[in-house]
Design a protein around this motif. Structure first.
Motif, mmCIF file in Angstrom:
data_model
loop_
_atom_site.group_PDB
_atom_site.id
_atom_site.type_symbol
_atom_site.label_atom_id
_atom_site.label_comp_id
_atom_site.label_asym_id
_atom_site.label_seq_id
_atom_site.Cartn_x
_atom_site.Cartn_y
_atom_site.Cartn_z
ATOM 1 N N HIS A 61 -41.940 -12.106 36.598
ATOM 2 C CA HIS A 61 -41.376 -10.861 37.131
ATOM 3 C C HIS A 61 -39.890 -11.027 37.429
ATOM 4 N N GLN A 62 -39.534 -12.113 38.108
ATOM 5 C CA GLN A 62 -38.133 -12.345 38.459
ATOM 6 C C GLN A 62 -37.270 -12.480 37.212
ATOM 7 N N LYS A 63 -37.776 -13.168 36.206
ATOM 8 C CA LYS A 63 -36.999 -13.357 34.987
ATOM 9 C C LYS A 63 -36.777 -12.034 34.265
ATOM 10 N N LEU A 64 -37.800 -11.196 34.232
ATOM 11 C CA LEU A 64 -37.664 -9.885 33.592
ATOM 12 C C LEU A 64 -36.669 -9.008 34.343
ATOM 13 N N MET A 65 -36.783 -8.964 35.667
ATOM 14 C CA MET A 65 -35.883 -8.119 36.437
ATOM 15 C C MET A 65 -34.439 -8.602 36.334
ATOM 16 N N ALA A 66 -34.258 -9.914 36.315
ATOM 17 C CA ALA A 66 -32.902 -10.452 36.164
ATOM 18 C C ALA A 66 -32.319 -10.076 34.807
ATOM 19 N N SER A 67 -33.156 -10.081 33.776
ATOM 20 C CA SER A 67 -32.671 -9.781 32.425
ATOM 21 C C SER A 67 -32.237 -8.328 32.278
ATOM 22 N N TYR A 68 -32.733 -7.455 33.175
ATOM 23 C CA TYR A 68 -32.376 -6.035 33.089
ATOM 24 C C TYR A 68 -31.311 -5.623 34.109
ATOM 25 N N GLN A 69 -30.755 -6.570 34.822
ATOM 26 C CA GLN A 69 -29.655 -6.243 35.719
ATOM 27 C C GLN A 69 -28.451 -5.649 34.979
ATOM 28 N N PRO A 70 -28.124 -6.131 33.760
ATOM 29 C CA PRO A 70 -27.009 -5.497 33.036
ATOM 30 C C PRO A 70 -27.241 -4.019 32.746
ATOM 31 N N LEU A 71 -28.496 -3.615 32.541
ATOM 32 C CA LEU A 71 -28.804 -2.200 32.317
ATOM 33 C C LEU A 71 -28.460 -1.393 33.559
ATOM 34 N N VAL A 72 -28.849 -1.909 34.716
ATOM 35 C CA VAL A 72 -28.544 -1.228 35.975
ATOM 36 C C VAL A 72 -27.031 -1.111 36.146
ATOM 37 N N PHE A 73 -26.321 -2.191 35.849
ATOM 38 C CA PHE A 73 -24.859 -2.188 35.963
ATOM 39 C C PHE A 73 -24.239 -1.150 35.028
ATOM 40 N N LYS A 74 -24.716 -1.108 33.795
ATOM 41 C CA LYS A 74 -24.173 -0.173 32.807
ATOM 42 C C LYS A 74 -24.340 1.276 33.264
ATOM 43 N N ILE A 75 -25.500 1.594 33.817
ATOM 44 C CA ILE A 75 -25.742 2.960 34.292
ATOM 45 C C ILE A 75 -24.866 3.256 35.504
ATOM 46 N N ALA A 76 -24.729 2.291 36.410
ATOM 47 C CA ALA A 76 -23.934 2.500 37.620
ATOM 48 C C ALA A 76 -22.468 2.772 37.296
ATOM 49 N N VAL A 77 -21.887 1.983 36.395
ATOM 50 C CA VAL A 77 -20.457 2.166 36.096
ATOM 51 C C VAL A 77 -20.209 3.432 35.287
ATOM 52 N N SER A 78 -21.250 3.982 34.657
ATOM 53 C CA SER A 78 -21.062 5.214 33.891
ATOM 54 C C SER A 78 -20.697 6.394 34.790
ATOM 55 N N PHE A 79 -20.971 6.278 36.102
ATOM 56 C CA PHE A 79 -20.597 7.338 37.036
ATOM 57 C C PHE A 79 -19.096 7.336 37.332
ATOM 58 N N ARG A 80 -18.429 6.217 37.029
ATOM 59 C CA ARG A 80 -16.970 6.094 37.203
ATOM 60 C C ARG A 80 -16.527 6.406 38.634
ATOM 61 N N LEU A 81 -17.154 5.717 39.583
ATOM 62 C CA LEU A 81 -16.823 5.916 40.997
ATOM 63 C C LEU A 81 -16.131 4.669 41.556
ATOM 64 N N GLN A 82 -15.746 4.753 42.833
ATOM 65 C CA GLN A 82 -15.073 3.630 43.468
ATOM 66 C C GLN A 82 -15.976 2.401 43.481
ATOM 67 N N GLU A 83 -15.336 1.237 43.587
ATOM 68 C CA GLU A 83 -16.072 -0.024 43.515
ATOM 69 C C GLU A 83 -17.174 -0.106 44.571
ATOM 70 N N GLU A 84 -16.854 0.300 45.807
ATOM 71 C CA GLU A 84 -17.842 0.220 46.879
ATOM 72 C C GLU A 84 -19.061 1.083 46.576
ATOM 73 N N VAL A 85 -18.821 2.298 46.088
ATOM 74 C CA VAL A 85 -19.940 3.191 45.770
ATOM 75 C C VAL A 85 -20.708 2.667 44.566
ATOM 76 N N THR A 86 -19.992 2.093 43.590
ATOM 77 C CA THR A 86 -20.659 1.521 42.418
ATOM 78 C C THR A 86 -21.619 0.413 42.832
ATOM 79 N N MET A 87 -21.202 -0.441 43.784
ATOM 80 C CA MET A 87 -22.079 -1.506 44.257
ATOM 81 C C MET A 87 -23.306 -0.923 44.964
ATOM 82 N N GLU A 88 -23.119 0.176 45.670
ATOM 83 C CA GLU A 88 -24.258 0.842 46.310
ATOM 84 C C GLU A 88 -25.209 1.397 45.249
ATOM 85 N N LEU A 89 -24.635 1.942 44.168
ATOM 86 C CA LEU A 89 -25.465 2.468 43.081
ATOM 87 C C LEU A 89 -26.254 1.348 42.418
ATOM 88 N N ILE A 90 -25.637 0.192 42.255
ATOM 89 C CA ILE A 90 -26.336 -0.954 41.663
ATOM 90 C C ILE A 90 -27.523 -1.338 42.527
#
Length: 210
Positions: free
Chosen positions: A35-64
């Protein structure tokens, strides 16, 4: 904060299809390491979706952070035998979590109060006073006291994680280092803690809204 997180993401390697299938089979059989390995492998997907909102760094980290909760929720209901890619299955849950968070916590920040209508009025002219009345202050204090009390009743690590994330503004990675667990485990502790708090407050909130 964001550059450091991005540096960690670059260390994550994509899983081969065969390896991912084997991990899902193991995960559904209760293998925590899979489970941990799978979730870690999909962290880049979460990051990609979060940065697509184009918000401030602090809010982006909250979105992640919110997106990781959505990722965990998607994993719980995902059926790998149906032939649907997990990235497609999880994407809507992750984005939905992020949108709900923005609506709940940051909606007012993304409205321009200086926008002028044709007659020269601004949006701020139409907003009611933001000063809370005494009744509202009393209600907020009552809810805050209940929430704090519920957090204090949580098991040790769940209590520490919720305090760290929501009161001390610490990052999941920082918390993971301090209590010697993985970042994914921090997200699971957060989810469990929030669920417990909601359960403890459900009757109070029901009576409170009457």
């Amino acid at each position: 904060m964001l550059p450091a997180y991005l540096a960690e993401l670059k260390k994550i390697k994509l899983l081969a299809p065969e390896e991912e299938r084997a991990l899902w089979e193991a995960e559904k059989a209760g293998d925590g390491e899979a489970h941990q390995k799978l979730m870690a492998s999909y962290q880049p997907l979460v990051f990609k979706i979060a940065v697509s909102f184009r918000l401030q760094e602090e809010v982006t980290m909250e979105l992640i952070q919110e997106g990781m909760v959505g990722l965990l929720e998607a994993a719980e209901s995902y059926d790998h035998t149906r032939g649907v890619a997990f990235s497609l299955f999880a994407m809507h849950r992750i984005r939905g979590r992020m949108c709900d968070f923005l609506t709940r916590e940051h909606a007012n920040e993304f409205l321009s109060l200086d926008w002028e209508s044709e007659n020269g009025s601004t949006l701020a002219d139409f907003l009611p006073s933001q000063q809370p009345v005494p009744e509202e202050i009393a209600e907020r204090h009552a809810v805050s006291a209940r929430v704090c009390g519920a957090v204090e009743r949580l098991p040790g690590k769940e209590r520490e994680v919720l305090r760290g994330l929501f009161l001390d503004n610490r990052t999941p990675a920082d918390l993971a280092d301090s209590i010697h667990v993985s970042t994914n485990h921090i997200y699971r502790l957060e989810k469990k803690g929030v669920q417990r708090v909601r359960g403890m407050l459900s009757r109070f909130m029901s009576d409170f809204r009457k």
